[in-house]
Scaffold this motif. Sequence first.
Motif, PDB file in Angstrom:
ATOM      1  N   ARG A  79       0.804  -1.238   0.000  1.00  0.00           N
ATOM      2  CA  ARG A  79       0.000   0.000   0.000  1.00  0.00           C
ATOM      3  C   ARG A  79       0.832   1.280   0.000  1.00  0.00           C
ATOM      4  O   ARG A  79       0.370   2.324  -0.436  1.00  0.00           O
ATOM      5  CB  ARG A  79      -0.985   0.004   1.163  1.00  0.00           C
ATOM      6  N   GLU A  80       2.070   1.208   0.472  1.00  0.00           N
ATOM      7  CA  GLU A  80       2.913   2.397   0.510  1.00  0.00           C
ATOM      8  C   GLU A  80       3.315   2.871  -0.890  1.00  0.00           C
ATOM      9  O   GLU A  80       3.715   4.018  -1.062  1.00  0.00           O
ATOM     10  CB  GLU A  80       4.163   2.126   1.344  1.00  0.00           C
ATOM     11  N   PHE A  81       3.192   2.010  -1.891  1.00  0.00           N
ATOM     12  CA  PHE A  81       3.578   2.329  -3.265  1.00  0.00           C
ATOM     13  C   PHE A  81       2.375   2.739  -4.122  1.00  0.00           C
ATOM     14  O   PHE A  81       2.531   3.022  -5.305  1.00  0.00           O
ATOM     15  CB  PHE A  81       4.260   1.117  -3.913  1.00  0.00           C
ATOM     16  N   ARG A  82       1.178   2.786  -3.542  1.00  0.00           N
ATOM     17  CA  ARG A  82      -0.054   3.041  -4.302  1.00  0.00           C
ATOM     18  C   ARG A  82      -0.048   4.397  -4.984  1.00  0.00           C
ATOM     19  O   ARG A  82       0.601   5.334  -4.522  1.00  0.00           O
ATOM     20  CB  ARG A  82      -1.263   2.941  -3.381  1.00  0.00           C
ATOM     21  N   CYS A  83      -0.809   4.466  -6.075  1.00  0.00           N
ATOM     22  CA  CYS A  83      -0.998   5.748  -6.755  1.00  0.00           C
ATOM     23  C   CYS A  83      -1.933   6.591  -5.901  1.00  0.00           C
ATOM     24  O   CYS A  83      -2.947   6.090  -5.393  1.00  0.00           O
ATOM     25  CB  CYS A  83      -1.584   5.540  -8.153  1.00  0.00           C
ATOM     26  N   LEU A  84      -1.627   7.851  -5.756  1.00  0.00           N
ATOM     27  CA  LEU A  84      -2.419   8.727  -4.899  1.00  0.00           C
ATOM     28  C   LEU A  84      -3.783   9.079  -5.472  1.00  0.00           C
ATOM     29  O   LEU A  84      -4.582   9.741  -4.813  1.00  0.00           O
ATOM     30  CB  LEU A  84      -1.613   9.992  -4.568  1.00  0.00           C
ATOM     31  N   ASP A  85      -4.086   8.610  -6.706  1.00  0.00           N
ATOM     32  CA  ASP A  85      -5.419   8.851  -7.263  1.00  0.00           C
ATOM     33  C   ASP A  85      -6.417   7.772  -6.844  1.00  0.00           C
ATOM     34  O   ASP A  85      -7.581   7.806  -7.225  1.00  0.00           O
ATOM     35  CB  ASP A  85      -5.365   8.991  -8.786  1.00  0.00           C
ATOM     36  N   GLY A  86      -5.952   6.789  -6.052  1.00  0.00           N
ATOM     37  CA  GLY A  86      -6.853   5.765  -5.537  1.00  0.00           C
ATOM     38  C   GLY A  86      -7.022   4.540  -6.428  1.00  0.00           C
ATOM     39  O   GLY A  86      -7.802   3.644  -6.100  1.00  0.00           O
ATOM     40  N   THR A  87      -6.316   4.475  -7.538  1.00  0.00           N
ATOM     41  CA  THR A  87      -6.386   3.326  -8.435  1.00  0.00           C
ATOM     42  C   THR A  87      -6.036   2.048  -7.683  1.00  0.00           C
ATOM     43  O   THR A  87      -5.129   2.045  -6.851  1.00  0.00           O
ATOM     44  CB  THR A  87      -5.390   3.519  -9.607  1.00  0.00           C
ATOM     45  N   ASP A  88      -6.750   0.955  -7.986  1.00  0.00           N
ATOM     46  CA  ASP A  88      -6.504  -0.309  -7.292  1.00  0.00           C
ATOM     47  C   ASP A  88      -5.189  -0.966  -7.723  1.00  0.00           C
ATOM     48  O   ASP A  88      -4.497  -1.567  -6.909  1.00  0.00           O
ATOM     49  CB  ASP A  88      -7.666  -1.281  -7.530  1.00  0.00           C
ATOM     50  N   THR A  89      -4.832  -0.854  -8.993  1.00  0.00           N
ATOM     51  CA  THR A  89      -3.624  -1.486  -9.510  1.00  0.00           C
ATOM     52  C   THR A  89      -2.370  -0.753  -9.024  1.00  0.00           C
ATOM     53  O   THR A  89      -2.324   0.473  -9.026  1.00  0.00           O
ATOM     54  CB  THR A  89      -3.632  -1.501 -11.055  1.00  0.00           C
ATOM     55  N   ILE A  90      -1.378  -1.535  -8.625  1.00  0.00           N
ATOM     56  CA  ILE A  90      -0.089  -0.983  -8.195  1.00  0.00           C
ATOM     57  C   ILE A  90       1.004  -1.812  -8.859  1.00  0.00           C
ATOM     58  O   ILE A  90       1.012  -3.035  -8.739  1.00  0.00           O
ATOM     59  CB  ILE A  90       0.099  -1.062  -6.664  1.00  0.00           C
ATOM     60  N   LEU A  91       1.922  -1.145  -9.559  1.00  0.00           N
ATOM     61  CA  LEU A  91       3.088  -1.812 -10.126  1.00  0.00           C
ATOM     62  C   LEU A  91       4.282  -1.495  -9.234  1.00  0.00           C
ATOM     63  O   LEU A  91       4.476  -0.339  -8.842  1.00  0.00           O
ATOM     64  CB  LEU A  91       3.374  -1.326 -11.542  1.00  0.00           C
ATOM     65  N   ILE A  92       5.074  -2.525  -8.909  1.00  0.00           N
ATOM     66  CA  ILE A  92       6.235  -2.328  -8.031  1.00  0.00           C
ATOM     67  C   ILE A  92       7.405  -3.165  -8.539  1.00  0.00           C
ATOM     68  O   ILE A  92       7.280  -4.387  -8.697  1.00  0.00           O
ATOM     69  CB  ILE A  92       5.933  -2.727  -6.570  1.00  0.00           C
ATOM     70  N   ASP A  93       8.527  -2.495  -8.750  1.00  0.00           N
ATOM     71  CA  ASP A  93       9.754  -3.184  -9.120  1.00  0.00           C
ATOM     72  C   ASP A  93      10.379  -3.771  -7.850  1.00  0.00           C
ATOM     73  O   ASP A  93      10.627  -3.052  -6.882  1.00  0.00           O
ATOM     74  CB  ASP A  93      10.713  -2.196  -9.786  1.00  0.00           C
ATOM     75  N   GLU A  94      10.639  -5.071  -7.873  1.00  0.00           N
ATOM     76  CA  GLU A  94      11.250  -5.725  -6.711  1.00  0.00           C
ATOM     77  C   GLU A  94      12.601  -5.096  -6.371  1.00  0.00           C
ATOM     78  O   GLU A  94      12.963  -4.992  -5.202  1.00  0.00           O
ATOM     79  CB  GLU A  94      11.442  -7.219  -6.988  1.00  0.00           C
ATOM     80  N   HIS A 147      -2.659  10.417 -13.382  1.00  0.00           N
ATOM     81  CA  HIS A 147      -2.150  11.073 -12.180  1.00  0.00           C
ATOM     82  C   HIS A 147      -0.777  11.703 -12.439  1.00  0.00           C
ATOM     83  O   HIS A 147      -0.505  12.814 -11.981  1.00  0.00           O
ATOM     84  CB  HIS A 147      -2.078  10.093 -11.009  1.00  0.00           C
ATOM     85  N   ASN A 148       0.065  11.005 -13.171  1.00  0.00           N
ATOM     86  CA  ASN A 148       1.392  11.529 -13.490  1.00  0.00           C
ATOM     87  C   ASN A 148       1.280  12.865 -14.228  1.00  0.00           C
ATOM     88  O   ASN A 148       1.998  13.817 -13.912  1.00  0.00           O
ATOM     89  CB  ASN A 148       2.179  10.512 -14.324  1.00  0.00           C
ATOM     90  N   ALA A 149       0.368  12.937 -15.183  1.00  0.00           N
ATOM     91  CA  ALA A 149       0.156  14.187 -15.925  1.00  0.00           C
ATOM     92  C   ALA A 149      -0.376  15.278 -15.000  1.00  0.00           C
ATOM     93  O   ALA A 149       0.047  16.432 -15.067  1.00  0.00           O
ATOM     94  CB  ALA A 149      -0.802  13.958 -17.087  1.00  0.00           C
ATOM     95  N   ALA A 150      -1.272  14.906 -14.092  1.00  0.00           N
ATOM     96  CA  ALA A 150      -1.879  15.881 -13.174  1.00  0.00           C
ATOM     97  C   ALA A 150      -0.856  16.495 -12.225  1.00  0.00           C
ATOM     98  O   ALA A 150      -0.988  17.656 -11.832  1.00  0.00           O
ATOM     99  CB  ALA A 150      -3.000  15.225 -12.370  1.00  0.00           C
ATOM    100  N   GLY A 184       2.343  16.863 -12.991  1.00  0.00           N
ATOM    101  CA  GLY A 184       3.440  17.441 -13.769  1.00  0.00           C
ATOM    102  C   GLY A 184       4.639  16.522 -13.927  1.00  0.00           C
ATOM    103  O   GLY A 184       5.755  16.986 -14.162  1.00  0.00           O
ATOM    104  N   GLY A 185       4.415  15.213 -13.825  1.00  0.00           N
ATOM    105  CA  GLY A 185       5.507  14.254 -13.999  1.00  0.00           C
ATOM    106  C   GLY A 185       5.981  14.177 -15.437  1.00  0.00           C
ATOM    107  O   GLY A 185       5.246  14.513 -16.366  1.00  0.00           O
ATOM    108  N   ALA A 186       7.214  13.718 -15.615  1.00  0.00           N
ATOM    109  CA  ALA A 186       7.776  13.557 -16.961  1.00  0.00           C
ATOM    110  C   ALA A 186       6.950  12.529 -17.735  1.00  0.00           C
ATOM    111  O   ALA A 186       6.449  11.561 -17.164  1.00  0.00           O
ATOM    112  CB  ALA A 186       9.225  13.093 -16.862  1.00  0.00           C
ATOM    113  N   LYS A 187       6.817  12.739 -19.053  1.00  0.00           N
ATOM    114  CA  LYS A 187       6.016  11.827 -19.869  1.00  0.00           C
ATOM    115  C   LYS A 187       6.550  10.404 -19.851  1.00  0.00           C
ATOM    116  O   LYS A 187       5.792   9.452 -19.987  1.00  0.00           O
ATOM    117  CB  LYS A 187       5.915  12.338 -21.305  1.00  0.00           C
ATOM    118  N   SER A 188       7.846  10.253 -19.675  1.00  0.00           N
ATOM    119  CA  SER A 188       8.446   8.908 -19.621  1.00  0.00           C
ATOM    120  C   SER A 188       8.886   8.569 -18.190  1.00  0.00           C
ATOM    121  O   SER A 188       9.844   7.832 -17.994  1.00  0.00           O
ATOM    122  CB  SER A 188       9.627   8.826 -20.578  1.00  0.00           C
ATOM    123  N   SER A 189       8.165   9.068 -17.206  1.00  0.00           N
ATOM    124  CA  SER A 189       8.504   8.880 -15.793  1.00  0.00           C
ATOM    125  C   SER A 189       8.620   7.411 -15.421  1.00  0.00           C
ATOM    126  O   SER A 189       7.805   6.575 -15.819  1.00  0.00           O
ATOM    127  CB  SER A 189       7.428   9.532 -14.921  1.00  0.00           C
TER     128      SER A 189
END
Length: 137
Positions: free
Chosen positions: A23-38, A66-69, A71-76
Motif C-alpha cells: 500500500r505504501e507504493f499506491r498511486c495517490l489517485d486511488g487506483t486499485d492497480t499498483i506496479l512495483i519493481d522488486e 495522475h502523473n500528468a496531473a 506534472g511528472g515527466a512523460k516517460s517517468s
Amino acid sequence: MAIKQYSLKNDGAKQLSPAFRVREFRCLDGTDTILIDEGLVVLLQCIREHFGKAVTITSGYRTATHNAAVGGAKSSQHLLGRAADIQVADTPVEDVAAYAESLMPAWGGVGRYPVKAGRAKGWVHVDTRTNKSRWTG
C-alpha cells in the motif's frame, strides 16, 4: 528482478520487505492497480537500514492520468513502478541522495528536491532505470 502487479484492495497489507508494504507504493489517485519493481523495494530497504529511520514514500506508482496531473515527466519511471519519491525522517535530502548514489554508482536515477521557497519539505527521487541519471529539481 521483476516488476510485479498488485491490487491495493487485495494485496495492500502484503509485506514486501521488513520495512515496506504494498500500500505504501499506491498511486495517490486511488487506483486499485499498483506496479512495483522488486529491485526498488530492495533499494529502499537498504536506505532504511542504513539510516535506521523511517522512510516515507510520498509518491510511488503513478497512473498516466495522475502523473500528468502532478506534472511528472512523460516517460517517468513512476509509470512503470520503478520509482519512489522519499523522505527519511530527520535526514537532509543531500545525505539521502548521496547514499542512494553510492548504491547505484553506474545506473539508476537520483533526483534531489531540496527545501526551497514554496516547498516546505524536500524529497529524493530514486529509480531503478538501467542507465545512470542525476538531477536537482
